[in-house]
Design a protein around this motif. Structure first.
Motif, PDB file in Angstrom:
ATOM      1  N   HIS A 222       3.948   5.955   5.767  1.00 34.02           N
ATOM      2  CA  HIS A 222       5.366   6.428   6.239  1.00 34.02           C
ATOM      3  C   HIS A 222       5.517   6.698   7.715  1.00 34.02           C
ATOM      4  O   HIS A 222       6.575   6.761   8.272  1.00 34.02           O
ATOM      5  CB  HIS A 222       5.766   7.600   5.281  1.00 34.02           C
ATOM      6  CG  HIS A 222       5.244   8.745   5.617  1.00 34.02           C
ATOM      7  ND1 HIS A 222       5.994  10.287   5.343  1.00 34.02           N
ATOM      8  CD2 HIS A 222       3.984   9.249   5.864  1.00 34.02           C
ATOM      9  CE1 HIS A 222       5.181  10.985   5.695  1.00 34.02           C
ATOM     10  NE2 HIS A 222       4.067  10.675   5.924  1.00 34.02           N
TER      11      HIS A 222
ATOM     12  N   VAL B  37       6.503   1.661   2.327  1.00 34.02           N
ATOM     13  CA  VAL B  37       7.861   1.660   1.925  1.00 34.02           C
ATOM     14  C   VAL B  37       8.816   1.255   2.603  1.00 34.02           C
ATOM     15  O   VAL B  37       9.467   0.194   1.915  1.00 34.02           O
ATOM     16  CB  VAL B  37       7.989   3.205   1.794  1.00 34.02           C
ATOM     17  CG1 VAL B  37       9.616   3.270   1.451  1.00 34.02           C
ATOM     18  CG2 VAL B  37       7.422   4.012   0.636  1.00 34.02           C
TER      19      VAL B  37
ATOM     20  N   VAL C  14      11.261  -2.090   0.617  1.00 32.94           N
ATOM     21  CA  VAL C  14      12.577  -1.788   0.864  1.00 32.94           C
ATOM     22  C   VAL C  14      13.180  -3.431   1.038  1.00 32.94           C
ATOM     23  O   VAL C  14      14.084  -3.746   0.490  1.00 32.94           O
ATOM     24  CB  VAL C  14      12.965  -0.725   1.790  1.00 32.94           C
ATOM     25  CG1 VAL C  14      14.502  -0.896   1.961  1.00 32.94           C
ATOM     26  CG2 VAL C  14      12.612   0.588   0.891  1.00 32.94           C
TER      27      VAL C  14
ATOM     28  N   VAL D 259      15.445   6.563  -0.680  1.00 33.58           N
ATOM     29  CA  VAL D 259      13.910   6.738  -0.370  1.00 33.58           C
ATOM     30  C   VAL D 259      13.808   8.281  -0.429  1.00 33.58           C
ATOM     31  O   VAL D 259      14.598   9.026   0.489  1.00 33.58           O
ATOM     32  CB  VAL D 259      13.383   6.159   0.712  1.00 33.58           C
ATOM     33  CG1 VAL D 259      11.932   6.446   1.023  1.00 33.58           C
ATOM     34  CG2 VAL D 259      13.457   4.560   0.727  1.00 33.58           C
TER      35      VAL D 259
ATOM     36  N   ASP E 289      11.225  11.366   0.421  1.00 34.99           N
ATOM     37  CA  ASP E 289       9.807  11.624   1.262  1.00 34.99           C
ATOM     38  C   ASP E 289       9.460  12.938   0.931  1.00 34.99           C
ATOM     39  O   ASP E 289       9.984  13.755   1.923  1.00 34.99           O
ATOM     40  CB  ASP E 289       9.994  10.992   2.545  1.00 34.99           C
ATOM     41  CG  ASP E 289       8.575  10.871   3.107  1.00 34.99           C
ATOM     42  OD1 ASP E 289       7.874  11.430   2.802  1.00 34.99           O
ATOM     43  OD2 ASP E 289       8.558  10.352   4.212  1.00 34.99           O
TER      44      ASP E 289
ATOM     45  N   TYR F  65      17.891   7.885   3.184  1.00 36.97           N
ATOM     46  CA  TYR F  65      16.528   8.307   3.432  1.00 36.97           C
ATOM     47  C   TYR F  65      16.591  10.147   3.428  1.00 36.97           C
ATOM     48  O   TYR F  65      17.537  10.412   4.000  1.00 36.97           O
ATOM     49  CB  TYR F  65      16.088   8.042   4.475  1.00 36.97           C
ATOM     50  CG  TYR F  65      14.626   8.490   4.967  1.00 36.97           C
ATOM     51  CD1 TYR F  65      13.632   8.314   4.238  1.00 36.97           C
ATOM     52  CD2 TYR F  65      14.443   9.396   6.142  1.00 36.97           C
ATOM     53  CE1 TYR F  65      12.257   8.653   4.511  1.00 36.97           C
ATOM     54  CE2 TYR F  65      13.200   9.990   6.317  1.00 36.97           C
ATOM     55  CZ  TYR F  65      12.036   9.669   5.459  1.00 36.97           C
ATOM     56  OH  TYR F  65      11.095  10.262   5.815  1.00 36.97           O
TER      57      TYR F  65
END
Length: 423
Positions: free
Chosen positions: A150, A166, A170, A184, A186, A207
């Motif tokens: 990430h 990731v 995606v 997403v 995280d 996100y």
């Protein structure tokens, strides 16, 4: 003798088909400077300990292994720049001295001749699992992969990350028209700056990151993880940072954030699939994260997200106490399966190297030969966050944690209708 679970007998109780990806070859990525008594925090054993615990608990027999292949150049180049990938490719032919020189070009990265292959396997495995979930081959899943991803940016490795797993997954889902809206989450203790940069202007990607920030001093040490980074037009409001101001954040803080911010926004966004950048370095006794999230809390967060969107994939990121990372992953997988949860014991780390104090033959602080089957198997699986992990689910937030979440809610009220009624 260890009693095996009768898969045929129990399978009828598992309506959810949980997939997983794993390949022992990902352990080949290792630090050339490692000493036996002082391994690098991003220890090759991290994935093995998770898989080993799944085997010992017999959960692996209730899961579906998804076949994997290394990510292709076409898949990788949708996210990363060609010059950077060419630089990684050259490392496959480098000798030790050249590799050490090369890794010094990046921030907190180690390299060996097998590193790029392992990174392609890690990204490719997540792609395969996400495709499997999105297409209905399996309902949800856990990617036991490394190296993590990430922090990786378009043209730069950093923070133990080479390829942005990731981000690549995606873009692959979008490219193959397997999803239109992707969330997403995280929960790695570090801000996923690489993921944020890739989708900062994309309103089809929501996100949400919960991470230590410490005024911008905690790794990756930039202002990108601040709460005022809400996304850029036309995606303002689609980047949600929950930046903890200090160490010690625990179950109550994460539950408060989930109940009052993450879940309401997720329901309003209505994702086709949720991908979790599942780092476990905010776990109890992690030597780097220094926070206090329990395996029960990770299980609860997984279950709560699963209620919002059944198509959910967890992808391993950080986590540097081998007991904590394996027990936390076990909790999440039990939540995916719908198995009743029983907490594991995580021994306190005596020193920075505490994550490596137990042998691979021991889990939960006891020899695995004595660890038959969790008592939770005596009942038909019927997992409920409120009932099975009541302490974690009902934990109260700290004053610092609540204040951070309330500030983020106030910032994002202008973007999300649901936050006007948040408790």
């Amino acid at each position: 003798m260890k009693r095996k679970i009768d898969r045929r007998m129990l399978q009828e109780h598992f309506e959810t088909r949980v997939g997983y990806v794993y390949d022992i070859r990902m352990r080949y990525h290792c630090s050339l400077d490692d000493a036996v008594d002082d391994p690098h925090p991003e220890d090759p054993r991290r994935t093995h300990w998770i898989y080993n615990l799944l085997e010992k608990s017999d959960l692996i027999n209730l899961m579906h292994q998804v076949q994997i292949y290394p990510a292709t150049n076409a898949q990788i180049l949708r996210v990363h720049k060609s010059k950077y990938i060419e630089a990684l490719e050259r490392t496959e032919l480098m000798e030790r001295d050249m590799l050490i020189t090369e890794q010094e070009k990046y921030d907190s990265v180690y390299l060996c001749a097998e590193s790029y292959y392992c990174a392609k396997m890690s990204a490719g495995a997540l792609i395969a699992l996400c495709q499997g979930v999105a297409s209905g081959q399996v309902d949800c899943g856990f990617a036991i992969v490394r190296p993590p991803g990430h922090h990786a940016c378009k043209s730069e490795a950093m923070g133990f990350c080479l390829l942005n797993n990731v981000g690549i997954a995606v873009e692959d889902l979008f490219y193959n028209m397997l999803a239109k809206r992707i969330m997403v989450v995280d929960w790695d203790v570090h801000h996923g700056n690489g993921i944020q940069k890739m989708f900062i202007k994309n309103r089809d990607v929501l996100y949400c990151s919960l991470h230590r920030y410490d005024g911008g001093e905690f790794y990756p040490g930039s202002k990108e993880g601040s709460m005022d980074q809400v996304g850029e037009e036309p995606a303002a409001g689609f980047n949600i940072n929950i930046p903890w101001v200090a160490s010690g954040m625990g179950d109550g803080d994460y539950m408060y954030a989930f109940k009052n911010l993450v879940l309401p926004v997720a329901r309003e966004f209505k994702p086709d699939i949720i991908i979790v950048a599942a780092g476990f370095d905010a776990a109890v006794n992690d030597p780097i994260g220094e926070c206090a999230v329990t395996p029960e809390c990770y299980a609860a967060m997984t279950s709560m997200l699963k209620e919002v969107c059944g198509k959910i994939v967890l992808s391993l990121e950080g986590g540097y106490n081998l007991d904590a990372v394996s027990n936390s992953a076990l909790g999440c997988i039990k939540a995916l399966l719908g198995v009743k949860w029983k907490a594991g014991f995580i021994p306190e780390a005596a020193s920075y190297n505490g994550y490596a104090t137990l042998s691979a033959a021991e889990v939960n602080g006891v020899p695995m030969s004595k660890h038959i089957v969790s008592p939770s198997w005596k009942a038909i699986p019927d997992w409920s966050a409120e009932f099975e992990v009541v302490d974690a689910y009902n934990a109260e937030p700290s004053t610092l944690g609540k204040d951070v979440v309330d500030q983020v809610i106030n910032i994002h009220k202008k973007y999300w209708t649901c936050l006007h009624t948040a408790e």
